[in-house]
Write a protein that holds these residues in place. Structure first.
Motif, PDB file in Angstrom:
ATOM      1  N   TRP A 135       3.919  30.261  45.896  1.00 31.75           N
ATOM      2  CA  TRP A 135       3.827  29.584  47.196  1.00 31.75           C
ATOM      3  C   TRP A 135       3.710  28.075  47.035  1.00 31.75           C
ATOM      4  N   LEU A 136       3.360  27.633  45.822  1.00 30.58           N
ATOM      5  CA  LEU A 136       3.310  26.199  45.546  1.00 30.58           C
ATOM      6  C   LEU A 136       4.691  25.625  45.219  1.00 30.58           C
ATOM      7  N   GLY A 137       5.694  26.481  45.183  1.00 27.17           N
ATOM      8  CA  GLY A 137       7.053  26.083  44.835  1.00 27.17           C
ATOM      9  C   GLY A 137       7.612  24.906  45.613  1.00 27.17           C
ATOM     10  N   PRO A 138       7.353  24.803  46.924  1.00 23.96           N
ATOM     11  CA  PRO A 138       7.906  23.659  47.650  1.00 23.96           C
ATOM     12  C   PRO A 138       7.479  22.300  47.086  1.00 23.96           C
ATOM     13  N   LEU A 139       6.347  22.252  46.413  1.00 24.71           N
ATOM     14  CA  LEU A 139       5.932  20.994  45.772  1.00 24.71           C
ATOM     15  C   LEU A 139       6.901  20.589  44.668  1.00 24.71           C
ATOM     16  N   ALA A 140       7.611  21.587  44.118  1.00 23.51           N
ATOM     17  CA  ALA A 140       8.601  21.329  43.078  1.00 23.51           C
ATOM     18  C   ALA A 140      10.022  21.474  43.616  1.00 23.51           C
ATOM     19  N   GLY A 141      10.153  21.695  44.918  1.00 23.80           N
ATOM     20  CA  GLY A 141      11.475  21.814  45.522  1.00 23.80           C
ATOM     21  C   GLY A 141      12.062  23.221  45.479  1.00 23.80           C
ATOM     22  N   SER A 142      11.241  24.236  45.249  1.00 25.89           N
ATOM     23  CA  SER A 142      11.720  25.615  45.189  1.00 25.89           C
ATOM     24  C   SER A 142      11.119  26.426  46.336  1.00 25.89           C
ATOM     25  N   PHE A 143      11.976  27.153  47.031  1.00 23.22           N
ATOM     26  CA  PHE A 143      11.530  27.947  48.166  1.00 23.22           C
ATOM     27  C   PHE A 143      11.762  29.440  47.966  1.00 23.22           C
ATOM     28  N   ALA A 175      15.929  34.186  47.734  1.00 23.76           N
ATOM     29  CA  ALA A 175      15.604  34.647  46.386  1.00 23.76           C
ATOM     30  C   ALA A 175      16.603  34.124  45.360  1.00 23.76           C
ATOM     31  N   LEU A 176      17.850  34.017  45.750  1.00 20.97           N
ATOM     32  CA  LEU A 176      18.862  33.523  44.814  1.00 20.97           C
ATOM     33  C   LEU A 176      18.653  32.065  44.425  1.00 20.97           C
ATOM     34  N   THR A 177      17.872  31.339  45.217  1.00 19.64           N
ATOM     35  CA  THR A 177      17.585  29.953  44.847  1.00 19.64           C
ATOM     36  C   THR A 177      16.688  29.877  43.611  1.00 19.64           C
ATOM     37  N   THR A 178      16.189  31.024  43.168  1.00 18.55           N
ATOM     38  CA  THR A 178      15.413  31.078  41.919  1.00 18.55           C
ATOM     39  C   THR A 178      16.209  30.468  40.767  1.00 18.55           C
ATOM     40  N   PHE A 179      17.506  30.725  40.765  1.00 15.80           N
ATOM     41  CA  PHE A 179      18.334  30.246  39.668  1.00 15.80           C
ATOM     42  C   PHE A 179      18.524  28.731  39.679  1.00 15.80           C
ATOM     43  N   GLY A 180      18.062  28.076  40.724  1.00 15.17           N
ATOM     44  CA  GLY A 180      18.105  26.621  40.779  1.00 15.17           C
ATOM     45  C   GLY A 180      16.891  25.957  40.152  1.00 15.17           C
ATOM     46  N   ILE A 181      15.899  26.763  39.786  1.00 14.89           N
ATOM     47  CA  ILE A 181      14.685  26.209  39.182  1.00 14.89           C
ATOM     48  C   ILE A 181      14.997  25.779  37.754  1.00 14.89           C
ATOM     49  N   LYS A 182      14.831  24.518  37.486  1.00 11.78           N
ATOM     50  CA  LYS A 182      15.098  23.977  36.141  1.00 11.78           C
ATOM     51  C   LYS A 182      13.817  23.617  35.402  1.00 11.78           C
ATOM     52  N   GLU A 183      12.784  23.218  36.169  1.00 14.34           N
ATOM     53  CA  GLU A 183      11.502  22.845  35.566  1.00 14.34           C
ATOM     54  C   GLU A 183      10.355  23.422  36.389  1.00 14.34           C
ATOM     55  N   ILE A 184       9.292  23.759  35.676  1.00 17.24           N
ATOM     56  CA  ILE A 184       8.081  24.242  36.333  1.00 17.24           C
ATOM     57  C   ILE A 184       6.990  23.203  36.092  1.00 17.24           C
ATOM     58  N   PRO A 185       6.488  22.581  37.165  1.00 12.12           N
ATOM     59  CA  PRO A 185       5.442  21.577  36.983  1.00 12.12           C
ATOM     60  C   PRO A 185       4.117  22.227  36.594  1.00 12.12           C
ATOM     61  N   SER A 186       3.343  21.481  35.861  1.00 10.00           N
ATOM     62  CA  SER A 186       2.014  21.934  35.454  1.00 10.00           C
ATOM     63  C   SER A 186       1.067  20.751  35.603  1.00 10.00           C
ATOM     64  N   ASP A 187      -0.207  20.997  35.392  1.00 13.87           N
ATOM     65  CA  ASP A 187      -1.151  19.893  35.514  1.00 13.87           C
ATOM     66  C   ASP A 187      -0.985  18.883  34.379  1.00 13.87           C
ATOM     67  N   ASN A 188      -0.430  19.316  33.266  1.00 14.19           N
ATOM     68  CA  ASN A 188      -0.239  18.410  32.122  1.00 14.19           C
ATOM     69  C   ASN A 188       1.150  17.806  32.068  1.00 14.19           C
ATOM     70  N   ALA A 189       2.148  18.610  32.347  1.00 15.10           N
ATOM     71  CA  ALA A 189       3.532  18.153  32.224  1.00 15.10           C
ATOM     72  C   ALA A 189       4.435  19.125  32.970  1.00 15.10           C
ATOM     73  N   SER A 190       5.722  18.907  32.878  1.00 14.43           N
ATOM     74  CA  SER A 190       6.695  19.858  33.404  1.00 14.43           C
ATOM     75  C   SER A 190       7.311  20.604  32.244  1.00 14.43           C
TER      76      SER A 190
END
Length: 143
Positions: free
Chosen positions: A49-57, A90-105
């Motif tokens: 659910w935090l995906g929109p912060l990284a541009g993923s819905f 759901a198919l927009t999953t394949f557009g995810i290139k990076e996952i942000p974290s508290d330390n880095a992406s």
């Protein structure tokens, strides 16, 4: 109807039950592999659910899928519409290139069986809803 010969009278219920089992199973399998760790489906469900912060819905397909599962028998047309739009999200999953974290992406390296099993639930629920709509039309009086 041909499907009744293969699956019996309640083919829609069988397909829907299999999709629920597939959804629950997907929570325990690898969903995303990134450069830092392997994310199981349950973890992605909890944090997605935090995906929109990284541009993923893509996570927002889950409420649509659950809605469609719940209303597959009572309101099959609404369920088919919801699961269709859920699948598109759901198919927009394949557009995810990076996952942000508290330390880095972290770079996404690939998708696991949990992701593909989750995606398979959408057409399965659509089929169950379609079978229910055919059944409700056949049972409708006066038509």
């Amino acid at each position: 109807m041909k499907y009744q010969k293969i699956l019996g009278e309640d083919a829609a219920a069988i397909v829907l039950s299999l999709s629920v089992v597939a959804y629950v199973t997907s929570l325990f399998l690898r969903a995303i592999v990134d450069s830092h760790e392997v994310l199981l489906g349950g973890g992605v469900l909890l944090l997605g659910w935090l995906g929109p912060l990284a541009g993923s819905f893509a996570w927002f397909a889950n409420p649509l899928l659950i809605f469609a599962m719940y209303f597959s028998k009572e309101k099959p047309s609404a369920a088919m519409l919801a699961v269709f739009f859920g699948f598109v999200l759901a198919l927009t999953t394949f557009g995810i290139k990076e996952i942000p974290s508290d330390n880095a992406s972290y770079t996404v390296l690939g998708f696991g069986a949990g992701c593909y099993l989750w995606l398979a639930c959408f057409p399965a629920v659509f089929i169950a809803s379609f079978l229910n709509s055919k059944k409700s039309r056949a049972l409708a009086p006066g038509e």
